[in-house]
Write a protein that holds these residues in place. Sequence first.
Motif, PDB file in Angstrom:
ATOM      1  N   HIS A   7       0.868  -1.179   0.000  1.00 49.38           N
ATOM      2  CA  HIS A   7       0.000   0.000   0.000  1.00 49.38           C
ATOM      3  C   HIS A   7       0.901   1.223   0.000  1.00 49.38           C
ATOM      4  N   SER A  63       0.892   5.725  -0.494  1.00 48.59           N
ATOM      5  CA  SER A  63       0.076   6.921  -0.690  1.00 48.59           C
ATOM      6  C   SER A  63       0.977   8.131  -0.913  1.00 48.59           C
ATOM      7  N   GLU A 123       0.758  12.287  -0.175  1.00 52.58           N
ATOM      8  CA  GLU A 123      -0.019  13.313   0.552  1.00 52.58           C
ATOM      9  C   GLU A 123      -1.322  12.736   1.106  1.00 52.58           C
ATOM     10  N   ASP A 124      -1.210  11.602   1.770  1.00 52.73           N
ATOM     11  CA  ASP A 124      -2.332  10.932   2.428  1.00 52.73           C
ATOM     12  C   ASP A 124      -3.386  10.377   1.476  1.00 52.73           C
ATOM     13  N   LYS A 125      -3.120  10.423   0.182  1.00 55.35           N
ATOM     14  CA  LYS A 125      -4.070   9.853  -0.761  1.00 55.35           C
ATOM     15  C   LYS A 125      -3.561   8.468  -1.154  1.00 55.35           C
ATOM     16  N   GLY A 126      -4.336   7.456  -0.821  1.00 51.67           N
ATOM     17  CA  GLY A 126      -3.930   6.086  -1.128  1.00 51.67           C
ATOM     18  C   GLY A 126      -3.946   5.837  -2.632  1.00 51.67           C
ATOM     19  N   LYS A 185      -3.077  -0.135  -3.409  1.00 54.75           N
ATOM     20  CA  LYS A 185      -3.973  -0.653  -2.369  1.00 54.75           C
ATOM     21  C   LYS A 185      -3.852  -2.168  -2.216  1.00 54.75           C
ATOM     22  N   GLU A 189       8.563  10.991  -2.255  1.00 56.40           N
ATOM     23  CA  GLU A 189       7.236  11.586  -2.061  1.00 56.40           C
ATOM     24  C   GLU A 189       6.185  10.535  -1.716  1.00 56.40           C
ATOM     25  N   TYR A 190       6.469   9.273  -2.077  1.00 56.83           N
ATOM     26  CA  TYR A 190       5.491   8.225  -1.811  1.00 56.83           C
ATOM     27  C   TYR A 190       5.789   7.560  -0.486  1.00 56.83           C
ATOM     28  N   GLU A 191       4.725   7.336   0.251  1.00 57.56           N
ATOM     29  CA  GLU A 191       4.892   6.697   1.538  1.00 57.56           C
ATOM     30  C   GLU A 191       4.293   5.297   1.489  1.00 57.56           C
ATOM     31  N   THR A 246       2.601   2.542   3.238  1.00 55.50           N
ATOM     32  CA  THR A 246       1.831   2.497   4.482  1.00 55.50           C
ATOM     33  C   THR A 246       1.610   1.069   4.975  1.00 55.50           C
TER      34      THR A 246
END
Lengths: 252, 437
Positions: free
Chosen positions: A8, A10, A12-15, A18, A52-54, A56
């Motif tokens: 997974h 995201s 900026e908190d946008k997944g 998935k 930039e991608y996290e 999760t």
Amino acid sequence: MLKINNLHASVEDKGILKGINLEVKPGEVHAIMGPNGSGKSTLASVIAGKEEYEVTEGNILLEGEDIEELGAEERAHKGVFLSFQYPVEIPGVSVTNFMKTAINETRKAKGLEDMPAKDMLKMIREKSELLEIDRKFLSRSLNEGFSGGEKKRNEIFQMAMLEPKLAILDETDSGLDIDALRIVSNGVNKLKSKDNAVIVITHYQRLLDYIVPDFVHVLLDGKIVKSGGAELAHELEAKGYDWIKEEVSAEH
Amino acid sequence: MSLKEKLVTSFMAFEDTIDVHSPIHDIRTEAIKTFENEGFPSKKEEAWKYTSLNSILKHDYSVFPKHENALEFKDVKKYFIHEIDSYKIIFIDGKYSSHLSQTTHDGIDICLMSSALNKPKYRLIIENYFNKITTKDGLSSLNTAFSAEGAYIHIPKNKLVDKPIQIIHFSTGNEAALMLQPRNLVVVDENSHVQIIERHQSLTNNPVLTNSVTEIFANKRAIVDYYKIQNDKENASLIDSTFINQKDGSLAKVHTFSFGGKLIRNNLNFYQNGERMDSVMKGITIIGKKQHVDHNTLVHHIEPNCESHQDYKGIFDDSSTGVFNGKVVVNKEAQKTNAFQSNNNILISDKASINTKPQLEIYADDVKCSHGCTIGQLDDSAMFYLRSRGIPEKEARALLMFAFSNNVLDSVKIPEIKNRITKIIANKLGVNIGFDL
């Protein structure tokens, strides 16, 4: 070689991703297809280590090692290569000097001495011939004023120079005319071996006529929803993605 | 006693060491009066709004070093562009070092200001050129008042000087704090060509303040190619005022490379007294910590059909500060002027700052004048691109910063200087990569 488990990610908190599961073994070619916005480029960037991608949830294992904590350069040192969809223009750095720096920094990371200038020149000559790149082109600033096709050819030239274990080609076919497509695919095919692997990200089946995949995966809304052989690409070309979307929603 | 008072009172002692009957002395006496009136500039003055001299004026500088000091070439070799043969005019704590120098009188004069000011055979040149274009501000006047030593270069017409001239001012640190006031005069006559490299180098961390003035005359169709390498120790400060008078068809180029020192103020003034000439000013500034570099340029287009080109790049890290103030004046008569100015900056840290101000005064109507300044940061997508090819973060940053500034090096005509600057930049950025492009 590469094992992605329940990934997974995201921004900026946008997944965006998935729950991706994917295993790539040495010698294999995988194609990842899917409509715009399905997360293909994100997947490529996450594997290459774009900050930039996290991530999760889940993990990415490269030859058994979790690479989450590694910077992009460390992943490159371990043999990951990303051919950019939009290669960045860097005025003031020539293609040759860029390649020299990249190769020598990779060697340094492995505890090796700089590559002797003579060997470097020989390698540059061989690989530029493989991609039918004019020598004059190599002294130009990296990607600056390059046509779309030149940029992509230059990406594969870099791949040839760096000899990665895992190459991810992110829409390398976009912006290519038929001749450039042939040159680029020919380059990729010549670089293929039983020890390395290629992930081809594309919208179109066209590129897969040249670089024939062992597996085709369909990415939809951040998940791989269907996998198959090379024939799946033909099916997608003929029927589009809607039937898969329907199939997926029917399952739920 | 303030530094100003100390200097004014020292003038009498200075008079004991020089010929007070020479015509130059009237100029000096006039100049010390100007300095007494004007003093050091303060931030209240528009031209000094962003540069305060307070922190460097507080030291108790020795104004006349007592001892003659010597240096061995091997110990200071690295400050020379030693890979090439050159004429050398070298000073140690303000005193001429014949040991390190290589001067000439063979058809051209590459020697000392002290000789030129005192010997009759130079009188005509001194009368015609000395202090003719220096502005009458406090700092330049101070230099004029104490003008005694520096480089004197006179190239008569139709001479291509066979090798570059290096002017280096060393300070040994034998004085707890030292103030130097070198005065240089360069006269290049018709069709002649000269290349000059200038450097001020402190050898310890003792405070040094150099207030340097250089007058350059590029006569008809002369070519003057001048390089200033500013990479001094952290307590060394430099106020460098350069005045260039150009005549018809001449080309004058000044490259200023500012990497070191505590505070640097470059006053670079071009006066175009003629037609069809070109003035070129280029600079790379890469500083960090609490360093401060101020470029104050002026090009005065007086007659028609001339060009000027300014290109300054600045990279500022930590709490460093930069100033660029570029003034271009185009007189009413100076039609068909082409004047270009560009100042691009990258701020690496949140605490670094740059004040950049183009100042164009155009009184002619048929001219092409452009100016542009940018302030930005390193591009994240470019960083990712480089890193994804195996170039570590620090090296990727260095490569991008070098790439940002390196077009300034394109016009450097001496490859060894280019190499040296490249090495200094790599060193400054803490990387060991070849930028050879």
